[in-house]
Design a protein around this motif. Structure first.
Motif, PDB file in Angstrom:
ATOM      1  N   MET A  42     -20.141 -14.382 -42.617  1.00  0.00           N
ATOM      2  CA  MET A  42     -20.102 -13.252 -43.560  1.00  0.00           C
ATOM      3  C   MET A  42     -19.120 -12.163 -43.105  1.00  0.00           C
ATOM      4  O   MET A  42     -19.383 -10.977 -43.206  1.00  0.00           O
ATOM      5  CB  MET A  42     -21.511 -12.658 -43.740  1.00  0.00           C
ATOM      6  CG  MET A  42     -22.450 -13.557 -44.529  1.00  0.00           C
ATOM      7  SD  MET A  42     -21.891 -13.851 -46.232  1.00  0.00           S
ATOM      8  CE  MET A  42     -21.962 -12.207 -46.910  1.00  0.00           C
ATOM      9  N   ASN A  43     -17.946 -12.594 -42.625  1.00  0.00           N
ATOM     10  CA  ASN A  43     -16.958 -11.619 -42.150  1.00  0.00           C
ATOM     11  C   ASN A  43     -16.058 -11.087 -43.253  1.00  0.00           C
ATOM     12  O   ASN A  43     -15.263 -10.186 -43.016  1.00  0.00           O
ATOM     13  CB  ASN A  43     -16.128 -12.206 -41.008  1.00  0.00           C
ATOM     14  CG  ASN A  43     -15.239 -13.349 -41.445  1.00  0.00           C
ATOM     15  OD1 ASN A  43     -15.379 -13.895 -42.543  1.00  0.00           O
ATOM     16  ND2 ASN A  43     -14.312 -13.726 -40.588  1.00  0.00           N
ATOM     17  N   GLU A  44     -16.176 -11.630 -44.461  1.00  0.00           N
ATOM     18  CA  GLU A  44     -15.415 -11.166 -45.622  1.00  0.00           C
ATOM     19  C   GLU A  44     -13.965 -10.832 -45.229  1.00  0.00           C
ATOM     20  O   GLU A  44     -13.553  -9.682 -45.269  1.00  0.00           O
ATOM     21  CB  GLU A  44     -16.097  -9.964 -46.259  1.00  0.00           C
ATOM     22  CG  GLU A  44     -17.518 -10.285 -46.708  1.00  0.00           C
ATOM     23  CD  GLU A  44     -18.240  -9.103 -47.288  1.00  0.00           C
ATOM     24  OE1 GLU A  44     -18.360  -9.049 -48.523  1.00  0.00           O
ATOM     25  OE2 GLU A  44     -18.669  -8.236 -46.503  1.00  0.00           O
ATOM     26  N   PRO A  45     -13.172 -11.858 -44.899  1.00  0.00           N
ATOM     27  CA  PRO A  45     -11.850 -11.629 -44.308  1.00  0.00           C
ATOM     28  C   PRO A  45     -10.750 -11.219 -45.282  1.00  0.00           C
ATOM     29  O   PRO A  45      -9.596 -11.095 -44.895  1.00  0.00           O
ATOM     30  CB  PRO A  45     -11.534 -12.989 -43.683  1.00  0.00           C
ATOM     31  CG  PRO A  45     -12.212 -13.970 -44.585  1.00  0.00           C
ATOM     32  CD  PRO A  45     -13.496 -13.281 -44.974  1.00  0.00           C
ATOM     33  N   TRP A  46     -11.070 -11.000 -46.551  1.00  0.00           N
ATOM     34  CA  TRP A  46     -10.044 -10.674 -47.535  1.00  0.00           C
ATOM     35  C   TRP A  46      -9.783  -9.174 -47.594  1.00  0.00           C
ATOM     36  O   TRP A  46     -10.668  -8.350 -47.416  1.00  0.00           O
ATOM     37  CB  TRP A  46     -10.446 -11.175 -48.918  1.00  0.00           C
ATOM     38  CG  TRP A  46     -11.904 -10.997 -49.210  1.00  0.00           C
ATOM     39  CD1 TRP A  46     -12.538  -9.857 -49.618  1.00  0.00           C
ATOM     40  CD2 TRP A  46     -12.921 -11.982 -49.082  1.00  0.00           C
ATOM     41  NE1 TRP A  46     -13.882 -10.071 -49.761  1.00  0.00           N
ATOM     42  CE2 TRP A  46     -14.147 -11.380 -49.435  1.00  0.00           C
ATOM     43  CE3 TRP A  46     -12.925 -13.324 -48.708  1.00  0.00           C
ATOM     44  CZ2 TRP A  46     -15.350 -12.066 -49.428  1.00  0.00           C
ATOM     45  CZ3 TRP A  46     -14.124 -14.000 -48.710  1.00  0.00           C
ATOM     46  CH2 TRP A  46     -15.321 -13.377 -49.059  1.00  0.00           C
ATOM     47  N   GLU A  47      -8.525  -8.859 -47.838  1.00  0.00           N
ATOM     48  CA  GLU A  47      -8.107  -7.498 -48.159  1.00  0.00           C
ATOM     49  C   GLU A  47      -7.126  -7.616 -49.314  1.00  0.00           C
ATOM     50  O   GLU A  47      -6.351  -8.577 -49.381  1.00  0.00           O
ATOM     51  CB  GLU A  47      -7.466  -6.808 -46.957  1.00  0.00           C
ATOM     52  CG  GLU A  47      -8.477  -6.488 -45.879  1.00  0.00           C
ATOM     53  CD  GLU A  47      -7.939  -5.601 -44.770  1.00  0.00           C
ATOM     54  OE1 GLU A  47      -6.851  -5.009 -44.921  1.00  0.00           O
ATOM     55  OE2 GLU A  47      -8.631  -5.505 -43.739  1.00  0.00           O
ATOM     56  N   VAL A  48      -7.160  -6.658 -50.218  1.00  0.00           N
ATOM     57  CA  VAL A  48      -6.336  -6.711 -51.423  1.00  0.00           C
ATOM     58  C   VAL A  48      -5.434  -5.484 -51.474  1.00  0.00           C
ATOM     59  O   VAL A  48      -5.912  -4.353 -51.300  1.00  0.00           O
ATOM     60  CB  VAL A  48      -7.221  -6.772 -52.688  1.00  0.00           C
ATOM     61  CG1 VAL A  48      -6.370  -6.820 -53.947  1.00  0.00           C
ATOM     62  CG2 VAL A  48      -8.171  -7.972 -52.626  1.00  0.00           C
ATOM     63  N   LEU A  49      -4.149  -5.727 -51.706  1.00  0.00           N
ATOM     64  CA  LEU A  49      -3.177  -4.651 -51.908  1.00  0.00           C
ATOM     65  C   LEU A  49      -2.798  -4.632 -53.382  1.00  0.00           C
ATOM     66  O   LEU A  49      -2.448  -5.680 -53.940  1.00  0.00           O
ATOM     67  CB  LEU A  49      -1.911  -4.904 -51.084  1.00  0.00           C
ATOM     68  CG  LEU A  49      -2.074  -5.108 -49.581  1.00  0.00           C
ATOM     69  CD1 LEU A  49      -0.733  -5.487 -48.960  1.00  0.00           C
ATOM     70  CD2 LEU A  49      -2.636  -3.851 -48.935  1.00  0.00           C
ATOM     71  N   VAL A  50      -2.862  -3.471 -54.003  1.00  0.00           N
ATOM     72  CA  VAL A  50      -2.378  -3.316 -55.369  1.00  0.00           C
ATOM     73  C   VAL A  50      -0.891  -2.990 -55.240  1.00  0.00           C
ATOM     74  O   VAL A  50      -0.512  -1.978 -54.654  1.00  0.00           O
ATOM     75  CB  VAL A  50      -3.133  -2.206 -56.123  1.00  0.00           C
ATOM     76  CG1 VAL A  50      -2.594  -2.066 -57.547  1.00  0.00           C
ATOM     77  CG2 VAL A  50      -4.632  -2.504 -56.138  1.00  0.00           C
ATOM     78  N   VAL A  51      -0.064  -3.890 -55.749  1.00  0.00           N
ATOM     79  CA  VAL A  51       1.383  -3.793 -55.567  1.00  0.00           C
ATOM     80  C   VAL A  51       1.966  -2.919 -56.675  1.00  0.00           C
ATOM     81  O   VAL A  51       1.937  -3.284 -57.851  1.00  0.00           O
ATOM     82  CB  VAL A  51       2.026  -5.201 -55.561  1.00  0.00           C
ATOM     83  CG1 VAL A  51       3.525  -5.104 -55.364  1.00  0.00           C
ATOM     84  CG2 VAL A  51       1.384  -6.070 -54.477  1.00  0.00           C
ATOM     85  N   GLY A  52       2.506  -1.764 -56.276  1.00  0.00           N
ATOM     86  CA  GLY A  52       3.116  -0.836 -57.225  1.00  0.00           C
ATOM     87  C   GLY A  52       4.535  -1.240 -57.576  1.00  0.00           C
ATOM     88  O   GLY A  52       5.084  -2.204 -57.022  1.00  0.00           O
ATOM     89  N   PRO A  53       5.162  -0.509 -58.503  1.00  0.00           N
ATOM     90  CA  PRO A  53       6.493  -0.877 -59.005  1.00  0.00           C
ATOM     91  C   PRO A  53       7.568  -0.993 -57.926  1.00  0.00           C
ATOM     92  O   PRO A  53       8.392  -1.908 -57.967  1.00  0.00           O
ATOM     93  CB  PRO A  53       6.830   0.243 -59.991  1.00  0.00           C
ATOM     94  CG  PRO A  53       5.537   0.902 -60.320  1.00  0.00           C
ATOM     95  CD  PRO A  53       4.619   0.666 -59.164  1.00  0.00           C
ATOM     96  N   GLU A  54       7.556  -0.091 -56.957  1.00  0.00           N
ATOM     97  CA  GLU A  54       8.584  -0.129 -55.912  1.00  0.00           C
ATOM     98  C   GLU A  54       8.442  -1.374 -55.037  1.00  0.00           C
ATOM     99  O   GLU A  54       9.413  -2.090 -54.788  1.00  0.00           O
ATOM    100  CB  GLU A  54       8.501   1.138 -55.061  1.00  0.00           C
ATOM    101  CG  GLU A  54       9.599   1.250 -54.027  1.00  0.00           C
ATOM    102  CD  GLU A  54       9.492   2.537 -53.222  1.00  0.00           C
ATOM    103  OE1 GLU A  54       9.747   2.473 -52.008  1.00  0.00           O
ATOM    104  OE2 GLU A  54       9.147   3.594 -53.798  1.00  0.00           O
ATOM    105  N   ALA A  55       7.232  -1.638 -54.571  1.00  0.00           N
ATOM    106  CA  ALA A  55       6.999  -2.825 -53.741  1.00  0.00           C
ATOM    107  C   ALA A  55       7.242  -4.090 -54.563  1.00  0.00           C
ATOM    108  O   ALA A  55       7.846  -5.053 -54.070  1.00  0.00           O
ATOM    109  CB  ALA A  55       5.588  -2.815 -53.165  1.00  0.00           C
TER     110      ALA A  55
END
Length: 162
Positions: A42-55
């Motif tokens: 149960m280490n929940e290894p995910w992370e999410v980045l919301v990618v904006g227009p510049e990136a």
């Protein structure tokens, strides 16, 4: 056929999206559902980045993710051993599949790209050392849904051990 099996068989990798926006509450609910993916300890290894227009522009994707209104990068956290790293990558892949199925059920679609794994794009995304970029996802309402491609019969992929 069960609704789950039907969704699994009907879901496609979407390559062209309508310009219609998706309410943030909606895609956040899909991420919440995705977080019920199996994961070791149960280490929940995910992370999410919301990618904006510049990136997004910096990633230089050849079709700009099919014009998807939302782009997310999904990372797998670092691990102390190679085995735990593999377990994390597997869990994050399940997380993405859950997300894709939740989006599909809501009439949306996802394009899963590995573009974020390159050293240059890791830098564009600001990914820290030790993290793996499992996918950059374009998310939106499909402009078109591709036909299903033929699959190899599963019986040809099964081996029975003594």
């Amino acid at each position: 056929m069960s609704k789950v099996i039907e969704a699994i068989k009907a879901r496609r990798n979407i390559k062209a999206f309508k310009p219609d926006t998706i309410d943030e509450k909606e895609w956040l609910s899909w991420l919440e559902a995705a977080s019920f993916a199996p994961n070791h300890r149960m280490n929940e290894p995910w992370e999410v980045l919301v990618v904006g227009p510049e990136a997004r522009s910096g990633l230089g994707h050849k079709t700009d993710f099919g014009g998807a209104p939302v782009v997310l990068a999904v990372l797998s956290k670092p691990a102390p051993t190679p085995l735990e790293r593999d377990e994390n990558v597997m869990a994050v892949s399940c997380f993405i599949q859950n997300f894709m199925l939740a989006a599909h059920e809501a009439g949306a679609g996802v394009f899963w790209s590995s573009i974020g794994a390159s050293p240059r794009n890791r830098e564009v995304l600001g990914v820290q050392e030790g993290y793996d970029v499992i996918g950059v996802l374009g998310v939106g309402y499909p402009a078109e849904v591709p036909e299903a491609k033929a699959r190899t019969p599963i019986t040809s992929k099964i081996a029975y051990l003594p």
